[in-house]
Design a protein around this motif. Structure first.
Motif, PDB file in Angstrom:
ATOM      1  N   GLY A 143     -20.260   1.170  -8.715  1.00  0.00           N
ATOM      2  CA  GLY A 143     -21.218   0.104  -8.970  1.00  0.00           C
ATOM      3  C   GLY A 143     -22.580   0.552  -8.478  1.00  0.00           C
ATOM      4  N   ARG A 144     -23.202  -0.258  -7.668  1.00  0.00           N
ATOM      5  CA  ARG A 144     -24.518   0.088  -7.102  1.00  0.00           C
ATOM      6  C   ARG A 144     -24.392   0.677  -5.698  1.00  0.00           C
ATOM      7  NH1 ARG A 144     -28.377  -5.059  -8.779  1.00  0.00           N
ATOM      8  NH2 ARG A 144     -28.159  -4.845 -11.067  1.00  0.00           N
ATOM      9  N   ASN A 145     -23.197   0.813  -5.234  1.00  0.00           N
ATOM     10  CA  ASN A 145     -22.983   1.279  -3.859  1.00  0.00           C
ATOM     11  C   ASN A 145     -22.547   2.742  -3.810  1.00  0.00           C
ATOM     12  OD1 ASN A 145     -23.489  -1.313  -2.698  1.00  0.00           O
ATOM     13  ND2 ASN A 145     -21.436  -1.950  -3.325  1.00  0.00           N
ATOM     14  N   LYS A 171     -11.051   7.364 -11.425  1.00  0.00           N
ATOM     15  CA  LYS A 171     -10.741   6.040 -11.989  1.00  0.00           C
ATOM     16  C   LYS A 171     -10.029   5.176 -10.950  1.00  0.00           C
ATOM     17  CE  LYS A 171     -10.428   7.818 -16.709  1.00  0.00           C
ATOM     18  NZ  LYS A 171      -9.556   8.041 -17.886  1.00  0.00           N
ATOM     19  N   ILE A 172     -10.799   4.280 -10.337  1.00  0.00           N
ATOM     20  CA  ILE A 172     -10.242   3.334  -9.365  1.00  0.00           C
ATOM     21  C   ILE A 172     -10.825   1.954  -9.630  1.00  0.00           C
ATOM     22  CG2 ILE A 172      -9.587   4.814  -7.420  1.00  0.00           C
ATOM     23  CD1 ILE A 172     -12.373   4.617  -6.353  1.00  0.00           C
ATOM     24  N   ASN A 173      -9.998   0.934  -9.361  1.00  0.00           N
ATOM     25  CA  ASN A 173     -10.420  -0.435  -9.661  1.00  0.00           C
ATOM     26  C   ASN A 173     -11.355  -1.002  -8.598  1.00  0.00           C
ATOM     27  OD1 ASN A 173      -8.877  -0.557 -12.031  1.00  0.00           O
ATOM     28  ND2 ASN A 173      -7.030  -1.053 -10.876  1.00  0.00           N
ATOM     29  N   THR A 182      -6.020   7.706   0.045  1.00  0.00           N
ATOM     30  CA  THR A 182      -4.833   8.540  -0.219  1.00  0.00           C
ATOM     31  C   THR A 182      -3.571   7.694  -0.320  1.00  0.00           C
ATOM     32  OG1 THR A 182      -4.477   8.961   2.139  1.00  0.00           O
ATOM     33  CG2 THR A 182      -5.808  10.565   0.937  1.00  0.00           C
ATOM     34  N   SER A 183      -3.658   6.414   0.127  1.00  0.00           N
ATOM     35  CA  SER A 183      -2.497   5.527   0.019  1.00  0.00           C
ATOM     36  C   SER A 183      -2.430   4.838  -1.340  1.00  0.00           C
ATOM     37  CB  SER A 183      -2.532   4.476   1.134  1.00  0.00           C
ATOM     38  OG  SER A 183      -3.687   3.668   1.013  1.00  0.00           O
ATOM     39  N   ASN A 184      -3.473   5.053  -2.157  1.00  0.00           N
ATOM     40  CA  ASN A 184      -3.489   4.488  -3.512  1.00  0.00           C
ATOM     41  C   ASN A 184      -2.680   5.411  -4.428  1.00  0.00           C
ATOM     42  OD1 ASN A 184      -4.155   3.758  -6.175  1.00  0.00           O
ATOM     43  ND2 ASN A 184      -6.182   3.048  -5.579  1.00  0.00           N
ATOM     44  N   PRO A 185      -1.516   4.957  -4.912  1.00  0.00           N
ATOM     45  CA  PRO A 185      -0.646   5.846  -5.696  1.00  0.00           C
ATOM     46  C   PRO A 185      -1.291   6.389  -6.978  1.00  0.00           C
ATOM     47  CG  PRO A 185       0.087   3.547  -5.854  1.00  0.00           C
ATOM     48  CD  PRO A 185      -0.958   3.597  -4.801  1.00  0.00           C
ATOM     49  N   GLU A 186      -2.299   5.684  -7.509  1.00  0.00           N
ATOM     50  CA  GLU A 186      -2.929   6.110  -8.765  1.00  0.00           C
ATOM     51  C   GLU A 186      -3.787   7.360  -8.579  1.00  0.00           C
ATOM     52  OE1 GLU A 186      -5.099   2.835 -10.328  1.00  0.00           O
ATOM     53  OE2 GLU A 186      -3.341   1.555 -10.599  1.00  0.00           O
TER      54      GLU A 186
END
Length: 285
Positions: A143-145, A171-173, A182-186
């Motif tokens: 986004g802007r951050n 690609k992350i939501n 690293t705990s995000n399985p995607e």
């Protein structure tokens, strides 16, 4: 004869039997008195000790001598001073013995920017705060951050770009400060690969030849590095495995090329083999 025996018997005096009971009774009374005396002395010692301890405790808790008037903070200088002072301003004036060290440590370790905190008392009135910060090694724009990512994969919100290698195409939501990505399985495996690349770059000699600008992960099977060498941006195709070996090959290759050649480099393909003579290299015209 008979009368003589009788006379002898009459002259023999038989001593009366003395009972042993009174002696034993006296010994028991003496023993019990001794035991009671010991108990009384022990009680008096305990009472006196408790009295002294309580008086001493009262003294050290209420004495101004042990009031905190100095807090020394050691950190890596990235963490905002306002954030640091917010945690320690309210402890000044408190007694150094009653300060909850664990609570203060938990306060700091709950911050996304802090990896660990060690709090120590330095008598009579100083508290030492040693903070190990999370140092970002790469950054992500969402986004802007702008967010940093440290070597453990923890996300840190940045006020501005720090010129770190930027991860493009991830690609992350959602991204939030303090998250261990690293705990995000995607994206877990991909993030681990990116961290490996950046750490290998930082540890080697590649920085002598240029800077790692971007890591493009749009195609997860073929990661592309944007490497700036003498103001010349080089596309480096690095594939998806064996990053340490491939970056060592890149370092060797760049060291063999002259400055003029490095300035004209367009792309290097490190996906196929370790033979420097067989590595596909393209130059600008």
């Amino acid at each position: 004869m008979r009368s003589r025996k009788t006379k002898i018997r009459k002259n023999v005096k038989i001593a009366p039997r003395v009972s042993a009971a009174p002696r034993l009774h006296k010994k028991l009374i003496k023993k019990r008195a001794l035991q009671i005396g010991k108990i009384i002395i022990l009680f008096l010692i305990i009472y006196a000790t408790s009295f002294i301890v309580l008086k001493f405790k009262k003294f050290i808790i209420h004495s101004n001598y042990f009031c905190i008037n100095n807090v020394i903070v050691n950190n890596d200088k990235f963490l905002d001073n306002v954030v640091i002072l917010k945690g320690i301003n309210n402890i000044k004036g408190k007694n150094i013995f009653t300060l909850d060290i664990n609570k203060l440590r938990s306060h700091y370790e709950a911050l996304a920017d802090v990896k660990s905190a060690v709090i120590e008392r330095s008598f009579p009135n100083t508290i030492l705060v040693n903070i190990t910060e999370r140092i970002p090694i790469g950054q992500i724009s969402y986004g802007r951050n702008i967010y940093g990512i440290d070597e453990d994969g923890v996300i840190i919100k940045l006020n501005e770009s720090r010129g770190l290698p930027e991860i493009i195409g991830l690609k992350i939501n959602n991204v939030y400060s303090g998250e261990n990505i690293t705990s995000n399985p995607e994206v877990s495996e991909l993030i681990k690969k990116i961290i490996t690349i950046i750490k290998t770059y930082n540890m080697g000699r590649l920085a002598e030849f240029g800077s790692l600008k971007n890591i493009n992960v749009k195609r997860s099977k073929n990661l592309i590095l944007d490497f700036v060498c003498q103001d010349n941006e080089i596309k480096i195709k690095i594939g998806k495995t064996d990053f340490e070996e491939k970056l060592a090959i890149l370092e060797d290759l760049l060291s063999r090329l002259g400055q003029t050649q490095r300035e004209k480099l367009l792309y290097i393909d490190l996906r196929f083999g370790a033979d420097l003579n067989a590595i596909p290299v393209k130059y600008r015209k």
